[in-house]
Write an enzyme that holds these catalytic residues in place. Structure first.
Site, PDB file in Angstrom:
ATOM      1  N   HIS A  23     -19.497  -8.779 -26.002  1.00 45.09           N
ATOM      2  CA  HIS A  23     -19.224 -10.024 -26.742  1.00 45.09           C
ATOM      3  C   HIS A  23     -20.081 -11.142 -26.151  1.00 45.09           C
ATOM      4  O   HIS A  23     -20.302 -11.199 -24.948  1.00 45.09           O
ATOM      5  CB  HIS A  23     -17.742 -10.398 -26.631  1.00 45.09           C
TER       6      HIS A  23
ATOM      7  N   HIS B  13     -21.710  -7.799 -35.946  1.00 45.86           N
ATOM      8  CA  HIS B  13     -20.630  -8.802 -36.108  1.00 45.86           C
ATOM      9  C   HIS B  13     -19.421  -8.093 -36.736  1.00 45.86           C
ATOM     10  O   HIS B  13     -18.958  -7.095 -36.193  1.00 45.86           O
ATOM     11  CB  HIS B  13     -21.188  -9.963 -36.947  1.00 45.86           C
TER      12      HIS B  13
ATOM     13  N   ASP C  41     -13.167  -5.513 -32.536  1.00 48.26           N
ATOM     14  CA  ASP C  41     -13.479  -4.448 -33.503  1.00 48.26           C
ATOM     15  C   ASP C  41     -13.240  -3.046 -32.962  1.00 48.26           C
ATOM     16  O   ASP C  41     -13.353  -2.079 -33.717  1.00 48.26           O
ATOM     17  CB  ASP C  41     -14.948  -4.577 -33.943  1.00 48.26           C
TER      18      ASP C  41
HETATM   19  C1  SDX Z   1     -17.544  -9.829 -33.415  1.00 49.74           C
HETATM   20  O1  SDX Z   1     -19.042 -14.204 -31.706  1.00 49.74           O
HETATM   21  C2  SDX Z   1     -17.853 -13.855 -32.067  1.00 49.74           C
HETATM   22  O2  SDX Z   1     -16.878 -14.530 -31.791  1.00 49.74           O
HETATM   23  C3  SDX Z   1     -17.763 -12.602 -32.893  1.00 49.74           C
HETATM   24  C4  SDX Z   1     -16.366 -12.056 -33.158  1.00 49.74           C
HETATM   25  C5  SDX Z   1     -15.571 -12.968 -34.050  1.00 49.74           C
HETATM   26  O3  SDX Z   1     -14.329 -12.927 -33.985  1.00 49.74           O
HETATM   27  O4  SDX Z   1     -16.195 -13.649 -34.891  1.00 49.74           O
HETATM   28  O5  SDX Z   1     -15.675 -11.883 -31.934  1.00 49.74           O
HETATM   29  C6  SDX Z   1     -16.433 -10.701 -33.890  1.00 49.74           C
HETATM   30  O6  SDX Z   1     -18.615  -9.881 -33.959  1.00 49.74           O
HETATM   31  C7  SDX Z   1     -17.311  -8.952 -32.219  1.00 49.74           C
HETATM   32  C8  SDX Z   1     -18.596  -8.176 -31.782  1.00 49.74           C
HETATM   33  C9  SDX Z   1     -18.706  -6.933 -32.675  1.00 49.74           C
HETATM   34  N1  SDX Z   1     -19.995  -6.257 -32.435  1.00 49.74           N
HETATM   35  C10 SDX Z   1     -20.057  -5.098 -31.773  1.00 49.74           C
HETATM   36  O7  SDX Z   1     -19.096  -4.524 -31.270  1.00 49.74           O
HETATM   37  C11 SDX Z   1     -21.469  -4.506 -31.728  1.00 49.74           C
HETATM   38  C12 SDX Z   1     -21.775  -4.053 -30.310  1.00 49.74           C
HETATM   39  N2  SDX Z   1     -21.918  -5.205 -29.431  1.00 49.74           N
HETATM   40  C13 SDX Z   1     -23.225  -5.740 -29.196  1.00 49.74           C
HETATM   41  O8  SDX Z   1     -24.154  -5.581 -30.184  1.00 49.74           O
HETATM   42  C14 SDX Z   1     -23.223  -7.063 -28.444  1.00 49.74           C
HETATM   43  O9  SDX Z   1     -22.331  -6.941 -27.410  1.00 49.74           O
HETATM   44  C15 SDX Z   1     -22.940  -8.342 -29.213  1.00 49.74           C
HETATM   45  C16 SDX Z   1     -23.801  -8.471 -30.407  1.00 49.74           C
HETATM   46  C17 SDX Z   1     -21.511  -8.392 -29.605  1.00 49.74           C
HETATM   47  C18 SDX Z   1     -23.213  -9.501 -28.262  1.00 49.74           C
HETATM   48  O10 SDX Z   1     -24.586  -9.473 -27.998  1.00 49.74           O
HETATM   49  P1  SDX Z   1     -25.260 -10.534 -27.000  1.00 49.74           P
HETATM   50  O11 SDX Z   1     -24.271 -11.536 -26.537  1.00 49.74           O
HETATM   51  O12 SDX Z   1     -26.509 -11.023 -27.663  1.00 49.74           O
HETATM   52  O13 SDX Z   1     -25.599  -9.671 -25.737  1.00 49.74           O
HETATM   53  P2  SDX Z   1     -26.929  -8.819 -25.538  1.00 49.74           P
HETATM   54  O14 SDX Z   1     -27.212  -8.014 -26.770  1.00 49.74           O
HETATM   55  O15 SDX Z   1     -27.992  -9.718 -25.034  1.00 49.74           O
HETATM   56  O16 SDX Z   1     -26.453  -7.813 -24.390  1.00 49.74           O
HETATM   57  C19 SDX Z   1     -26.547  -8.141 -23.012  1.00 49.74           C
HETATM   58  C20 SDX Z   1     -26.744  -6.784 -22.300  1.00 49.74           C
HETATM   59  C21 SDX Z   1     -27.949  -6.010 -22.825  1.00 49.74           C
HETATM   60  O17 SDX Z   1     -28.355  -5.140 -21.794  1.00 49.74           O
HETATM   61  P3  SDX Z   1     -29.720  -5.488 -20.971  1.00 49.74           P
HETATM   62  O18 SDX Z   1     -30.821  -5.738 -22.006  1.00 49.74           O
HETATM   63  O19 SDX Z   1     -29.377  -6.725 -20.166  1.00 49.74           O
HETATM   64  O20 SDX Z   1     -29.983  -4.257 -20.122  1.00 49.74           O
HETATM   65  O21 SDX Z   1     -25.600  -5.956 -22.566  1.00 49.74           O
HETATM   66  C22 SDX Z   1     -26.041  -4.819 -23.316  1.00 49.74           C
HETATM   67  C23 SDX Z   1     -27.381  -5.169 -23.922  1.00 49.74           C
HETATM   68  O22 SDX Z   1     -28.147  -3.974 -24.168  1.00 49.74           O
HETATM   69  N3  SDX Z   1     -25.027  -4.610 -24.360  1.00 49.74           N
HETATM   70  C24 SDX Z   1     -24.589  -3.416 -24.741  1.00 49.74           C
HETATM   71  C25 SDX Z   1     -23.625  -3.670 -25.717  1.00 49.74           C
HETATM   72  N4  SDX Z   1     -23.522  -4.989 -25.907  1.00 49.74           N
HETATM   73  C26 SDX Z   1     -24.400  -5.564 -25.070  1.00 49.74           C
HETATM   74  N5  SDX Z   1     -24.920  -2.164 -24.329  1.00 49.74           N
HETATM   75  C27 SDX Z   1     -24.263  -1.153 -24.933  1.00 49.74           C
HETATM   76  N6  SDX Z   1     -23.308  -1.331 -25.887  1.00 49.74           N
HETATM   77  C28 SDX Z   1     -22.982  -2.555 -26.305  1.00 49.74           C
HETATM   78  N7  SDX Z   1     -22.039  -2.714 -27.245  1.00 49.74           N
END
Ligand code: SDX
Length: 455
Positions: free
Chosen positions: A327, A288, A383
């Site tokens: 996201h 997050h 971010d």
């Molecule tokens: C913020 O919700 C909000 O509004 C948050 C925010 C706000 O203003 O409050 O916008 C702020 O928190 C932004 C996000 C910051 N976090 C990151 O940058 C961390 C990296 N991102 C991920 O951990 C992820 O994208 C999340 C946590 C942000 C979202 O996760 P989800 O929606 O639960 O998606 P998921 O983990 O189920 O991913 C779906 C697929 C998966 O692949 P498969 O299992 O289908 O093969 O996408 C892949 C994930 O492995 N994936 C990524 C990835 N994010 C998702 N693969 C590599 N790198 C990534 N960053």
């Protein structure tokens, strides 16, 4: 009214239609019992409790929805922020984030989020006076801060100190009183930059700087961070505007993890300081708000362009995530990231170009042309670029999430206040699917672990 599937007259190959109605409903056929249910659709959703009527035996508690992470569950109705993840749209109270970033200030945006309308000139002056009047902390807070190790993470300091404020304002527990809620909201918005700056100065063993309300919200924050021996701190106007825009961009984002935490803890009628401390804890997570710090560490690890393919390969092998990408809602470019890239160029005109921006731009270019990211709709989020700006401005990486928490305090409080105004407010208490042991009797310790007695 219940009808059975026999009452329906399905033609071959057509979808089974329930009783024909012109209102918004779905018809559900429970194939376990052949019973048909018509469930109303309101504002694009069905009430999960309407599924409880779908039972297959006496005493059956009825159907639940199973939705880990609440991927497709609306926990509230809100009028504050609108997101369209597919189109990359973000609006505060209907105003596009792009227009607020260009024309508004953070305090004006804070007023909008909390009150629902942009302030008049008089309202704006009164609002700024009220907020700045609460930028001062009790001296005890400084003693509390001094108890932390010199290298304590600022998010841990902020979380603990905000929670401690609940002991300074015991009357804040009166959350059902709108006037009491407003008093605490003004206090929290006013005090957050001071606590954040004190955490920064504590890390450097520098004396705390007394707030200077004349400077205004963001320049006063810079004053409390960076004032040395000069009689009056003068903020660089380009950097001050850049920070103010970043605060606008981070102010609210509907039901994200930390805001949902704010609503969940607040639903128990906990005081707003303890509740905000819980939201800060959620924001600190690297998935997050903590991602902005992790992005910078990732860029430091990459260091040179030629190492980017190796990182991408690790990501595609599932060994790591590309921090700052992806996201839950945006399946398009995060509109905030687009604006932040523009802010970066303005900051670099003052601070000099942060070479990490070139690594980040190349990383984005490669990722956005790679099927792994395209197929998963992974784009830069808020971010990805913000930390590069913060570093150029002189912040250390462990301060980055604090810079997210200061403005997000406004969004947390706006959503918390909206929850308390909701006549349908209920304490958050989700259900579960039990997957544990069936009934079993207690085993005396002397009989435990004996294979001969293993059931
Ligand atoms: C913020 O919700 C909000 O509004 C948050 C925010 C706000 O203003 O409050 O916008 C702020 O928190 C932004 C996000 C910051 N976090 C990151 O940058 C961390 C990296 N991102 C991920 O951990 C992820 O994208 C999340 C946590 C942000 C979202 O996760 P989800 O929606 O639960 O998606 P998921 O983990 O189920 O991913 C779906 C697929 C998966 O692949 P498969 O299992 O289908 O093969 O996408 C892949 C994930 O492995 N994936 C990524 C990835 N994010 C998702 N693969 C590599 N790198 C990534 N960053």
């Amino acid at each position: 009214m219940e009808t059975t599937v026999e009452d329906l007259k399905p033609e071959s190959g057509t979808v089974v239609k329930g009783p024909q109605k012109n209102d918004e409903t779905i018809t559900v056929v429970d194939n376990r019992t052949n019973r048909v249910y018509t469930i109303p659709i309101v504002e694009g959703a069905i009430r999960a409790t309407d599924l409880r009527q779908i039972q297959c035996s006496l005493g059956d508690p009825g159907l639940m929805t199973y939705d880990p992470g609440y991927i497709n569950t609306a926990a509230c109705r809100s009028t504050i922020t609108y997101l369209d993840g597919d189109s990359g749209i973000l609006r505060y109270r209907g105003y596009p984030i792009e227009q607020l970033a260009e024309h508004s200030t953070f305090l004006e945006t804070a007023y909008l989020l909390l009150h629902g309308e942009l302030p008049t000139s008089e309202q704006s002056d009164e609002w700024e006076r009220a907020i700045m009047a609460h930028s001062m902390t009790h001296e005890n807070i400084k003693k509390f801060l001094d108890g932390f190790r010199y290298d304590a993470h600022p998010m841990g300091i902020l979380m603990s100190t905000v929670a401690a404020l609940s002991t300074f304002y015991p009357e804040s527990r009166n959350v059902s009183d709108p006037a009491c809620r407003r008093m605490q909201m003004v206090r929290l918005i006013g005090i957050m930059p001071t606590l954040a700056a004190y955490a920064y100065r504590h890390r450097l063993s520098l004396p705390y700087i007394t707030p200077d309300p004349e400077l205004g919200y963001t320049k006063n924050y810079m004053n409390m961070l960076w004032k040395r021996l000069e009689p009056k701190y003068v903020a660089n106007p380009v950097l001050a505007r850049a920070l103010d825009v970043l605060f606008i961009l981070h102010a609210d984002h509907e039901q994200n993890c930390s805001t949902s935490t704010m609503r969940s803890v607040g639903s128990a009628d906990a005081d707003p300081y303890s509740t905000t401390a819980a939201a800060i804890a959620a924001l600190s997570g690297p998935l997050h708000g903590g991602a902005n710090e992790e992005v910078l560490r990732m860029l430091e690890e990459i260091d040179t362009r030629d190492r980017i393919p190796g990182i991408i390969a690790q990501v595609k092998a599932g060994q790591r995530k590309l921090m700052g990408f992806g996201h839950r809602v945006y399946k398009n470019y995060d509109p905030r990231a687009r604006i932040i890239k523009q802010v970066a160029e303005k900051v670099f005109e003052v601070t000099g170009r942060n070479p990490k921006i070139d690594i980040a731009l190349e990383l984005e270019r490669i990722a956005l042309s790679d099927e792994y990211f395209i197929s998963r709709k992974l784009y830069p989020n808020v971010d990805f670029y913000s930390g590069i700006i913060y570093e150029a401005m002189g912040f250390t990486p462990d301060q980055f999430t604090v810079l997210f928490g200061i403005p997000r305090t406004v969004g947390w409080l706006a959503q918390w206040d909206e929850m308390h105004r909701d006549p349908g407010k209920k304490i958050a208490r989700p259900r579960q699917i039990y997957a544990g042991e069936p009934h079993r009797d207690f085993v005396p310790i002397e009989l435990r672990g004996r294979r001969d007695l293993a059931a």
